[in-house]
Scaffold this motif. Sequence first.
Motif, short mmCIF file in Angstrom:
data_model
loop_
_atom_site.label_atom_id
_atom_site.label_comp_id
_atom_site.label_asym_id
_atom_site.label_seq_id
_atom_site.Cartn_x
_atom_site.Cartn_y
_atom_site.Cartn_z
N SER A 256 17.23 -5.60 69.19
CA SER A 256 18.22 -6.51 68.90
C SER A 256 17.51 -7.93 68.96
O SER A 256 16.64 -8.08 69.81
N ASN B 34 22.83 -4.31 71.04
CA ASN B 34 22.99 -3.99 72.45
C ASN B 34 21.80 -4.95 72.91
O ASN B 34 20.68 -4.94 72.47
N PRO B 35 21.98 -6.07 73.96
CA PRO B 35 20.91 -6.75 74.51
C PRO B 35 19.80 -5.87 75.06
O PRO B 35 18.58 -6.44 75.03
N LYS B 36 20.18 -4.73 75.49
CA LYS B 36 18.79 -3.68 76.13
C LYS B 36 18.06 -3.27 75.02
O LYS B 36 17.06 -2.50 75.18
N ASP B 37 18.59 -3.23 73.66
CA ASP B 37 17.80 -2.54 72.58
C ASP B 37 16.60 -3.62 72.32
O ASP B 37 17.14 -4.51 71.91
N PRO B 38 15.52 -3.07 72.24
CA PRO B 38 14.46 -3.97 71.86
C PRO B 38 14.49 -4.38 70.37
O PRO B 38 13.74 -5.54 70.08
N GLN C 22 30.25 -4.41 77.71
CA GLN C 22 29.53 -4.31 78.81
C GLN C 22 29.50 -5.78 79.54
O GLN C 22 29.45 -6.90 78.86
N SER D 250 27.84 -8.23 82.94
CA SER D 250 27.00 -8.47 83.89
C SER D 250 27.43 -8.02 85.21
O SER D 250 28.55 -7.82 85.47
N TYR E 239 23.29 -11.64 71.17
CA TYR E 239 22.59 -10.80 70.54
C TYR E 239 23.01 -10.15 69.25
O TYR E 239 24.11 -9.81 69.46
N VAL F 26 21.59 -13.56 80.23
CA VAL F 26 21.15 -13.24 78.99
C VAL F 26 20.67 -14.45 77.84
O VAL F 26 21.22 -15.63 78.27
#
Length: 367
Positions: A185, A179-183, A205, A207, A176, A172
């Motif tokens: 963030s 959540n790193p997957k949330d655009p 979570q 990796s 962040y 990553v």
Amino acid sequence: MALAYKRIIIKIGSNVLTLDNGMPDLARIGHLVEQIAEIKKQGKEVILVSSGAVASGRSLVQVSEKFDAVASRQLLAAVGQVKLINTYSELFGRFGLVCAQVLVTKEDFRDRLHYLNMKNCFQILLQHDIIPVINENDVISITELMFTDNDELAGLVASMLNADALIILSNVDGIYNGNPKDPGSEVIREIDHAATGLSSFITTQRSQFGRGGMLTKSHMARRVAQLGIAVHIANGKTENILPRLLQETVVNTRFLPSKAASGKKKWLAHNENNAKGAVHINPGAREALFSSRATSLLPVGVTGINGEFLKGDVVKLLDESGALLGLGIAEYGSDKAMEHMGEKNQKPLVHYDYLFLYPEPTDNAVK
Ligand SMILES: Nc1ncnc2c1ncn2[C@@H]1O[C@H](COP(=O)(O)OP(=O)(O)O)[C@@H](O)[C@H]1O
Ligand SMILES: N[C@@H](CCC(=O)OP(=O)(O)O)C(=O)O
């Protein structure tokens, strides 16, 4: 502006070195070696903490599921570490560089003689311009004897060697603020010692092949930064991440270093497991210790003593709810401490010079 670090510890996580199918990513390892060679050319000292033994083992042996997880890990790591270090040795050799393998266990940091042996070994390697490649000795480090992960190991090495910086390469771009997957963030660019609430952003979570996760990374990073060492969390899969990070032209999270701590405080910071007893302190003492003034712990602020300790032993400092606030070296034993608990005008139980406080005590409660 370029960051003027001289001695750098670089930790590479399993995920950076591994393809989605669990096999080692040789192209990625090659690119990282090339970047390290470039940094070395600038006259910097590099110490590598590399995961990847288990992943490398997977490319050589297939372990049937009927074997237990611990034995399988031992097998994969024993076989894989050979391949991992051979890969590094071959790749560094292409740049005229020599690397060395150093495998360590948690015990080596607890035992003072092992600690000094280890330190001397790193010194002689660095004096000869050799790149130490460190990993946990996974073959003998099992369950409770293990480091939480290689981030913990890298933090210990950084403090032992008085590094200027520790660079943690993960998958990553940094930590962040969601959540790193949330655009929505974004990467937190800088974290100083007074920052609060960090743990609320971080999910449990991990990796795909990681062990500790981001929360343990951030705890370790704060602890190391508090000792005066800059810590960066950056993406090891980004092209030319290392030179770009040092040129400050790439996104990453930087934990700003506090004023350099003494060798004793650095040693204390990682000696929680060596504590012989615990001292409970009241809110007034806690406030005084966490204030900006250098304050020793006086018996008047002590409300309880657990366990038996002698002068010179490491003790835990706990608040009234039992949360761990820090560690100190006792100026006298638990008998005398009990006797003077709550009394005014007594000698400090822990002197400021031998006191290490964890950053953000509320975060520590979730440990
Ligand atoms: N706030 C956050 N910012 C960044 N990463 C996070 C955050 N919360 C959880 N993570 C997770 O932490 C993972 C990195 O930690 P880890 O699995 O230990 O990696 P490594 O194998 O590199 O040590 C990321 O892949 C991500 O899924
Ligand atoms: N020592 C293990 C790696 C353990 C570990 O901490 O991995 P990671 O969380 O990816 O840094 C190995 O070499 O496979």
